[in-house]
Design a protein around this motif. Sequence first.
Motif, PDB file in Angstrom:
ATOM      1  N   ARG A   1      -4.158 -12.985 -41.952  1.00 12.77           N
ATOM      2  CA  ARG A   1      -5.267 -13.791 -42.458  1.00 12.77           C
ATOM      3  C   ARG A   1      -5.539 -14.905 -41.451  1.00 12.77           C
ATOM      4  O   ARG A   1      -4.614 -15.444 -40.828  1.00 12.77           O
ATOM      5  N   ALA A   2      -6.807 -15.249 -41.317  1.00 12.63           N
ATOM      6  CA  ALA A   2      -7.202 -16.209 -40.285  1.00 12.63           C
ATOM      7  C   ALA A   2      -6.447 -17.532 -40.403  1.00 12.63           C
ATOM      8  O   ALA A   2      -6.047 -18.118 -39.390  1.00 12.63           O
ATOM      9  N   GLU A   3      -6.213 -17.986 -41.634  1.00  5.80           N
ATOM     10  CA  GLU A   3      -5.574 -19.289 -41.803  1.00  5.80           C
ATOM     11  C   GLU A   3      -4.091 -19.283 -41.433  1.00  5.80           C
ATOM     12  O   GLU A   3      -3.473 -20.339 -41.272  1.00  5.80           O
ATOM     13  N   ASN A   4      -3.510 -18.085 -41.285  1.00  8.74           N
ATOM     14  CA  ASN A   4      -2.090 -18.011 -40.944  1.00  8.74           C
ATOM     15  C   ASN A   4      -1.810 -18.328 -39.480  1.00  8.74           C
ATOM     16  O   ASN A   4      -0.718 -18.785 -39.132  1.00  8.74           O
ATOM     17  N   PHE A   5      -2.794 -18.055 -38.617  1.00 10.81           N
ATOM     18  CA  PHE A   5      -2.525 -18.121 -37.183  1.00 10.81           C
ATOM     19  C   PHE A   5      -2.334 -19.544 -36.658  1.00 10.81           C
ATOM     20  O   PHE A   5      -1.424 -19.779 -35.851  1.00 10.81           O
ATOM     21  N   PRO A   6      -3.130 -20.526 -37.085  1.00 10.44           N
ATOM     22  CA  PRO A   6      -2.829 -21.890 -36.627  1.00 10.44           C
ATOM     23  C   PRO A   6      -1.449 -22.361 -37.061  1.00 10.44           C
ATOM     24  O   PRO A   6      -0.748 -23.037 -36.308  1.00 10.44           O
ATOM     25  N   ARG A   7      -1.024 -21.971 -38.269  1.00 10.67           N
ATOM     26  CA  ARG A   7       0.293 -22.386 -38.758  1.00 10.67           C
ATOM     27  C   ARG A   7       1.415 -21.706 -37.986  1.00 10.67           C
ATOM     28  O   ARG A   7       2.474 -22.311 -37.757  1.00 10.67           O
ATOM     29  N   ARG A   8       1.221 -20.454 -37.594  1.00 14.46           N
ATOM     30  CA  ARG A   8       2.291 -19.776 -36.852  1.00 14.46           C
ATOM     31  C   ARG A   8       2.482 -20.429 -35.487  1.00 14.46           C
ATOM     32  O   ARG A   8       3.551 -20.310 -34.872  1.00 14.46           O
ATOM     33  N   ASN A   9       1.441 -21.129 -34.976  1.00 14.12           N
ATOM     34  CA  ASN A   9       1.561 -21.761 -33.664  1.00 14.12           C
ATOM     35  C   ASN A   9       2.629 -22.852 -33.658  1.00 14.12           C
ATOM     36  O   ASN A   9       3.262 -23.097 -32.631  1.00 14.12           O
ATOM     37  N   ARG A  10       2.850 -23.506 -34.791  1.00 15.28           N
ATOM     38  CA  ARG A  10       3.870 -24.556 -34.847  1.00 15.28           C
ATOM     39  C   ARG A  10       5.264 -23.940 -34.728  1.00 15.28           C
ATOM     40  O   ARG A  10       6.205 -24.599 -34.255  1.00 15.28           O
ATOM     41  N   ILE A  11       5.395 -22.664 -35.144  1.00 20.14           N
ATOM     42  CA  ILE A  11       6.683 -21.981 -35.018  1.00 20.14           C
ATOM     43  C   ILE A  11       6.910 -21.574 -33.568  1.00 20.14           C
ATOM     44  O   ILE A  11       8.024 -21.685 -33.044  1.00 20.14           O
ATOM     45  N   ILE A  12       5.857 -21.109 -32.896  1.00 18.82           N
ATOM     46  CA  ILE A  12       5.971 -20.736 -31.483  1.00 18.82           C
ATOM     47  C   ILE A  12       6.495 -21.915 -30.670  1.00 18.82           C
ATOM     48  O   ILE A  12       7.452 -21.790 -29.902  1.00 18.82           O
ATOM     49  N   SER A  13       5.869 -23.069 -30.849  1.00 17.58           N
ATOM     50  CA  SER A  13       6.308 -24.253 -30.086  1.00 17.58           C
ATOM     51  C   SER A  13       7.640 -24.783 -30.612  1.00 17.58           C
ATOM     52  O   SER A  13       8.476 -25.252 -29.838  1.00 17.58           O
ATOM     53  N   GLY A  14       7.856 -24.692 -31.915  1.00 21.17           N
ATOM     54  CA  GLY A  14       9.075 -25.226 -32.503  1.00 21.17           C
ATOM     55  C   GLY A  14      10.327 -24.492 -32.069  1.00 21.17           C
ATOM     56  O   GLY A  14      11.407 -25.084 -32.003  1.00 21.17           O
ATOM     57  N   LEU A  15      10.213 -23.214 -31.766  1.00 23.84           N
ATOM     58  CA  LEU A  15      11.351 -22.424 -31.314  1.00 23.84           C
ATOM     59  C   LEU A  15      11.694 -22.686 -29.855  1.00 23.84           C
ATOM     60  O   LEU A  15      12.786 -22.324 -29.397  1.00 23.84           O
ATOM     61  N   SER A  16      10.782 -23.314 -29.123  1.00 23.09           N
ATOM     62  CA  SER A  16      10.843 -23.298 -27.662  1.00 23.09           C
ATOM     63  C   SER A  16      11.206 -24.651 -27.060  1.00 23.09           C
ATOM     64  O   SER A  16      10.948 -25.704 -27.639  1.00 23.09           O
ATOM     65  N   GLN A  17      11.781 -24.578 -25.845  1.00 21.31           N
ATOM     66  CA  GLN A  17      12.079 -25.784 -25.086  1.00 21.31           C
ATOM     67  C   GLN A  17      10.813 -26.415 -24.518  1.00 21.31           C
ATOM     68  O   GLN A  17      10.751 -27.618 -24.293  1.00 21.31           O
ATOM     69  N   GLY A  18       9.810 -25.600 -24.259  1.00 25.05           N
ATOM     70  CA  GLY A  18       8.546 -26.081 -23.714  1.00 25.05           C
ATOM     71  C   GLY A  18       7.475 -25.033 -23.902  1.00 25.05           C
ATOM     72  O   GLY A  18       7.756 -23.910 -24.317  1.00 25.05           O
ATOM     73  N   VAL A  19       6.240 -25.402 -23.611  1.00 29.39           N
ATOM     74  CA  VAL A  19       5.088 -24.510 -23.799  1.00 29.39           C
ATOM     75  C   VAL A  19       4.225 -24.518 -22.546  1.00 29.39           C
ATOM     76  O   VAL A  19       3.886 -25.596 -22.024  1.00 29.39           O
ATOM     77  N   LEU A  20       3.869 -23.332 -22.075  1.00 32.21           N
ATOM     78  CA  LEU A  20       2.916 -23.184 -20.976  1.00 32.21           C
ATOM     79  C   LEU A  20       1.604 -22.649 -21.526  1.00 32.21           C
ATOM     80  O   LEU A  20       1.570 -21.569 -22.124  1.00 32.21           O
ATOM     81  N   VAL A  21       0.521 -23.408 -21.341  1.00 27.08           N
ATOM     82  CA  VAL A  21      -0.818 -22.927 -21.689  1.00 27.08           C
ATOM     83  C   VAL A  21      -1.406 -22.339 -20.412  1.00 27.08           C
ATOM     84  O   VAL A  21      -1.682 -23.060 -19.448  1.00 27.08           O
ATOM     85  N   VAL A  22      -1.582 -21.026 -20.390  1.00 26.16           N
ATOM     86  CA  VAL A  22      -1.988 -20.322 -19.173  1.00 26.16           C
ATOM     87  C   VAL A  22      -3.479 -20.459 -18.924  1.00 26.16           C
ATOM     88  O   VAL A  22      -3.920 -20.808 -17.828  1.00 26.16           O
ATOM     89  N   GLU A  23      -4.261 -20.176 -19.921  1.00 19.36           N
ATOM     90  CA  GLU A  23      -5.718 -20.253 -19.798  1.00 19.36           C
ATOM     91  C   GLU A  23      -6.301 -20.476 -21.183  1.00 19.36           C
ATOM     92  O   GLU A  23      -6.007 -19.713 -22.103  1.00 19.36           O
ATOM     93  N   ALA A  24      -7.093 -21.511 -21.346  1.00 25.06           N
ATOM     94  CA  ALA A  24      -7.616 -21.834 -22.666  1.00 25.06           C
ATOM     95  C   ALA A  24      -8.950 -22.543 -22.547  1.00 25.06           C
ATOM     96  O   ALA A  24      -9.110 -23.451 -21.733  1.00 25.06           O
ATOM     97  N   ALA A  25      -9.888 -22.125 -23.377  1.00 24.07           N
ATOM     98  CA  ALA A  25     -11.187 -22.790 -23.434  1.00 24.07           C
ATOM     99  C   ALA A  25     -11.061 -24.087 -24.235  1.00 24.07           C
ATOM    100  O   ALA A  25      -9.998 -24.417 -24.771  1.00 24.07           O
ATOM    101  N   GLU A  26     -12.164 -24.794 -24.337  1.00 25.98           N
ATOM    102  CA  GLU A  26     -12.143 -26.128 -24.949  1.00 25.98           C
ATOM    103  C   GLU A  26     -11.721 -26.099 -26.404  1.00 25.98           C
ATOM    104  O   GLU A  26     -11.072 -27.019 -26.892  1.00 25.98           O
TER     105      GLU A  26
END
Length: 383
Positions: free
Chosen positions: A209-234
């Motif tokens: 569901r669309a609303e799930n994806f922004p919330r899952r992003n906090r888990i991606i960063s929360g599990l990690s030592q750091g985050v690399l944003v490779v390519e992202a629009a505004e």
Amino acid sequence: MNDAQLAAWLTLSFTPRLGGVALARLMSVDSPENLVQYSPLQWQKLGLKSAQIQYIQQEAAPEVERCLHWLQHSPSHHILTPLDESYPHLLSQMSSHPPVLFVKGELAAVNSAQFAMVGSRHASLDGLRASKEFAYQLAQHGLTITSGLALGVDGHAHDGALMAHGKTVAVLGSGVDQIYPSRHKGLAERILQQDGALVSELRPDAKPRAENFPRRNRIISGLSQGVLVVEAAERSGSLITARYALEQNRDVFALPGSIYQPGFSGTNQLLKQGAILALNPQDILDELNPALSRSSYDYQPVQTQLNLTQQATPEITVNHSQPLPFPQLLANVGNEPTPVDILSQRTHIPVHEVMMQILELELAGHVISVPGGYILNSGNKPR
């Protein structure tokens, strides 16, 4: 935690509109096992609404039972709560950490030193190449690559880690048994085959569901030592991950891009706001090494730069019971390197479509990128 305790914990965790703060407050009153036995009047005194009480007493049981059955179905199925020793330590430090984490695969991957890579689903060829090369080299140096299994940057980051025979963790915006996008089912299988893991806070059978994806992003960063944003629009969702990372006191890295390409406007803005410039994987390793050396992870300091052109051909398993994607394009790839423009001429498919199709074939393990073009993966020719 026994089945009765876990069932009670799941019941409260699944209760609609019962957030982490409210859940913690309830569990400070009594144990989950006792709470689920409360009367409607007792629940009302604790501030729960009638719909929440109805869910706990009448609707939760079948959903919880399906989760317990899923847990017992395979030794690679895990349900973690913050009370478990295997619950990721970095994730538990978040104020909004998931009360329940479903893991399919190896728990060791979820508790390893992780580094997140995120970016556009419609990344440029340069962005896709950078995703794979950075993931390959970071995995070579012991980092588990964590991303969201999406098309574009995410998929190539997972693939790069697998090509390096490293580990990778995919955090889903659906249940771990509902792979989204469906074209990445093969990629998900490769992650599991190589001792990686699929992770979600949602029930295993939960649809995307669309609303799930922004919330899952906090888990991606929360599990990690750091985050690399490779390519992202505004307005990219990857910037949500970067914001979570900053809130969680994680290092945020970004790749620079052309000021004339809208797809890089978000990453360039991150750099302007103070993100760490990453021109190569060594920049990331140099920043992370002091933090990692103070942790309990078995991390080896970097000695030399890697040359991607020297990598061995990856061993990739393909499920041949599934229909082959893009058969017209695949039929025109052989044992000799064939560039994209030649494939376009042979198939009469526009170059931009050939690029997208060939990248999906590469992710699925049917073809391999080599100097001069693409060749069939000889170990996985269709039978």
